[in-house]
Design an enzyme around this catalytic site. Sequence first.
Site, PDB file in Angstrom:
ATOM      1  N   SER A 155       0.834  -1.188   0.000  1.00 15.07           N
ATOM      2  CA  SER A 155       0.000   0.000   0.000  1.00 15.07           C
ATOM      3  C   SER A 155       0.876   1.248   0.000  1.00 15.07           C
ATOM      4  CB  SER A 155      -0.953  -0.043   1.205  1.00 15.07           C
ATOM      5  OG  SER A 155      -1.920   0.968   1.133  1.00 15.07           O
ATOM      6  N   ASP A 314      -8.595  -6.510  -4.697  1.00 15.82           N
ATOM      7  CA  ASP A 314      -8.206  -5.206  -4.175  1.00 15.82           C
ATOM      8  C   ASP A 314      -8.745  -4.132  -5.107  1.00 15.82           C
ATOM      9  OD1 ASP A 314      -7.025  -2.928  -3.222  1.00 15.82           O
ATOM     10  OD2 ASP A 314      -4.964  -3.681  -3.282  1.00 15.82           O
ATOM     11  N   HIS A 347      -7.936  -5.173  -0.229  1.00 11.27           N
ATOM     12  CA  HIS A 347      -6.660  -4.474  -0.081  1.00 11.27           C
ATOM     13  C   HIS A 347      -5.835  -5.034   1.073  1.00 11.27           C
ATOM     14  CE1 HIS A 347      -3.758  -1.345  -0.616  1.00 11.27           C
ATOM     15  NE2 HIS A 347      -3.974  -0.825   0.575  1.00 11.27           N
TER      16      HIS A 347
END
Length: 370
Positions: A155, A314, A347
Amino acid sequence: MTSRDNGIGIVKAARARFEAPFALASGGTLPGFELVYETYGKLNAAKNNAILICHALSGHHHVAGHYADNPKNVGWWDNMIGPGRPIDTDRFFVVGVNNLGGCHGSTGPSSINPATGKPWGADFPVVTVTDWVSAQALLADRLGIAQWAATVGGSLGGMQAMQWTMQFPERVRHALVIAAAPNLTAENIAFNEVARQAILTDAEYKAGRRPVTGLRLARMLGHITYLSDDQMAEKFGRKRRPGSGSYGFGVEFEVESYLNYQGDKFAEWFDADTYLRMTKALDYFDPAAETGGNLQAALARAKARFLVVSFSTDWRFSPQRSREIVDALVHNGQDVAYAEIKSVHGHDSFLMQDAHYHAIMRAYLDGVLP
């Protein structure tokens, strides 16, 4: 298995103080700063086995192991890091850092502003990914690490891992960019802005106090984007809590209860001003902006080899965004491997102990040391 069963075991945090003024991308300057960090494994004689772990929005330096006085406080990526794990501490010297502007010991909004003798609070300057990488480079110098074997992150951490290859191309041999993107979409910026407004419009924040309600709402919104629709359907569906059916506005559905719990827990320990700055750092990240929007040109500076990993469900940082990074590297003739993992976890997949994902990480890292 947890770290107490077969992992790093007890760890301690360390603190590095940097006295020189630190110029920020925003134009401001910090009069020195501190970084809190942890290390795992040993730096070898050649000093070529160091791996930097870059954390995501709500992450920190406590990446693996546990503390002697709190065995339940296990590092956020403990399933990935340790003896015999994909990031093997029998082979690598691993460094985790709490970023500048954080709320886990590094200089940030809750730190004392030497000019006033009071916490910085909302006066703490906005920080960017480039600022974090510059600060991490100073820590690497302090630790005697001239070049990272790899920079690794998921991320926002993946964005830092990628930024290292462009900002300090000679100092990174490999970059593992996981569940990341070359910049945020308008939709992602919009989610961040709604979360910030939940904090900024909280009456407690305006009064200079802790905005518990705003933090709760920001986390609840963010948490929805970290999960996939399939995962939420499987975990909660339309299940109701016992005694529900009041036809009112109380918490009746299981998913409502879950989000409220996550919001309450987050608001107990995270700093609102740190949250505002972390989300802004996400928004500002766009290395191609310096090259007229050309990601190929931005990445052409990199000398590292890359592993780019995405996850099928995601939707916050979709596989398509990861493939933009891969395509730019391929067109430049740079060395890149790509994996798209099937996962139901959205995610948050990069944090999960998925056998396929871990096998890919392990296989790539087996070739990182000379």
